[in-house]
Design a protein around this motif. Structure first.
Motif, mmCIF file in Angstrom:
data_model
loop_
_atom_site.group_PDB
_atom_site.id
_atom_site.type_symbol
_atom_site.label_atom_id
_atom_site.label_comp_id
_atom_site.label_asym_id
_atom_site.label_seq_id
_atom_site.Cartn_x
_atom_site.Cartn_y
_atom_site.Cartn_z
ATOM 1 N N LYS A 65 -43.702 35.588 9.449
ATOM 2 C CA LYS A 65 -44.029 36.030 8.092
ATOM 3 C C LYS A 65 -45.088 37.127 8.113
ATOM 4 O O LYS A 65 -45.000 38.094 7.349
ATOM 5 C CB LYS A 65 -44.504 34.833 7.261
ATOM 6 N N LEU A 71 -43.454 40.597 9.192
ATOM 7 C CA LEU A 71 -42.338 41.117 8.402
ATOM 8 C C LEU A 71 -42.794 42.197 7.437
ATOM 9 O O LEU A 71 -43.871 42.112 6.859
ATOM 10 C CB LEU A 71 -41.685 39.992 7.591
ATOM 11 N N ARG A 72 -41.951 43.180 7.256
ATOM 12 C CA ARG A 72 -42.208 44.232 6.265
ATOM 13 C C ARG A 72 -41.377 44.013 5.013
ATOM 14 O O ARG A 72 -41.418 44.831 4.098
ATOM 15 C CB ARG A 72 -41.896 45.584 6.863
ATOM 16 N N VAL A 73 -40.605 42.953 4.996
ATOM 17 C CA VAL A 73 -39.768 42.589 3.839
ATOM 18 C C VAL A 73 -40.103 41.152 3.463
ATOM 19 O O VAL A 73 -40.641 40.395 4.281
ATOM 20 C CB VAL A 73 -38.266 42.725 4.172
ATOM 21 N N PRO A 74 -39.784 40.748 2.238
ATOM 22 C CA PRO A 74 -40.056 39.370 1.832
ATOM 23 C C PRO A 74 -39.253 38.369 2.672
ATOM 24 O O PRO A 74 -38.106 38.616 3.016
ATOM 25 C CB PRO A 74 -39.611 39.324 0.378
ATOM 26 N N ASN A 104 -37.148 35.070 3.168
ATOM 27 C CA ASN A 104 -36.270 34.154 2.445
ATOM 28 C C ASN A 104 -35.781 33.131 3.463
ATOM 29 O O ASN A 104 -35.047 33.475 4.376
ATOM 30 C CB ASN A 104 -35.094 34.904 1.827
ATOM 31 N N ARG A 152 -41.410 33.971 0.311
ATOM 32 C CA ARG A 152 -41.226 34.454 -1.060
ATOM 33 C C ARG A 152 -40.117 33.669 -1.748
ATOM 34 O O ARG A 152 -40.173 33.394 -2.937
ATOM 35 C CB ARG A 152 -40.871 35.933 -1.051
ATOM 36 N N GLU A 177 -28.144 40.992 -5.981
ATOM 37 C CA GLU A 177 -28.493 40.936 -4.564
ATOM 38 C C GLU A 177 -27.276 40.523 -3.759
ATOM 39 O O GLU A 177 -26.506 39.664 -4.181
ATOM 40 C CB GLU A 177 -29.613 39.902 -4.382
ATOM 41 N N ASN A 202 -26.284 39.260 0.239
ATOM 42 C CA ASN A 202 -26.826 38.790 1.508
ATOM 43 C C ASN A 202 -25.757 38.992 2.577
ATOM 44 O O ASN A 202 -24.768 38.273 2.612
ATOM 45 C CB ASN A 202 -27.266 37.331 1.388
#
Length: 185
Positions: A7, A10-13, A15, A34, A156, A158
């Motif tokens: 976590k 990471l540069r992104v949230p 999940n 997040r 979104e 995935n």
């Protein structure tokens, strides 16, 4: 895996796709991603074979949703694109659903794909009308993603496996760029 360390870099949230088991929920509450997407888990399953069974698991899933929400984690339920699952998701009180696109992705005939797509479209409209954020995923790839991305309520997608498989041949930046071009047309 060291989730707190992952976590941090990471540069992104983050999940977490996870089962609604109390032990797993406790880990998520400590890590505080997040988002947590609750998915069905069956022993010896290689990949998710369908959406959550909300009818038989409503109480257990509801408790997991409540606990994760109290920890400040946005919760999504991975469900089949059917009206009953959408309604139960809204009743449980999640802000988001991810519609299982496996039947659409695996369809072998034009008519089967059209029926599966119609289910996705109708479930998306119903979910959005109930105030839920709509996502979709499972089996989406470079050949079938465009129609799903074009569903008006879709917020979104995935898509992991297809992008990573293509990245082995083309490199990750190109694989991501090509998928983004398909999704945003």
């Amino acid at each position: 895996a060291d989730l707190p360390a992952i976590k941090r870099v990471l540069r992104v949230p983050l999940n977490l796709e996870m089962g609604a088991h109390p032990e797993i929920v406790a880990v998520a509450c400590r890590v505080r991603p997040r988002q947590a997407t609750l998915v069905p888990e069956r022993r010896r399953e290689l990949t998710t074979e369908g959406g959550l069974n909300l009818r038989s698991g409503e109480r257990r899933i509801g408790l997991a949703v409540e606990r994760l929400t109290r920890a400040g984690i946005r919760v999504s339920l991975f469900i089949d694109p059917d009206p009953a699952s959408v309604r139960l998701s809204a009743k449980i009180g999640v802000p988001m659903v991810e519609l299982h696109t496996g039947r659409y992705a695996a369809a072998r005939t034009r008519s089967a794909r059209a029926r599966a797509f119609l289910s996705l479209s109708r479930a998306s409209a119903l979910a959005s009308g109930a105030g839920l954020v709509v996502a979709a995923g499972h089996g989406l790839d470079y050949h079938n993603v465009r129609p799903v991305a074009a569903i008006p309520e879709m917020e979104e997608l995935n898509i992991g496996f297809s992008i990573m498989a293509r990245a082995l041949e083309k490199g990750l930046p190109r694989a991501v760029r090509e998928m983004a071009e398909l999704v945003h047309r």
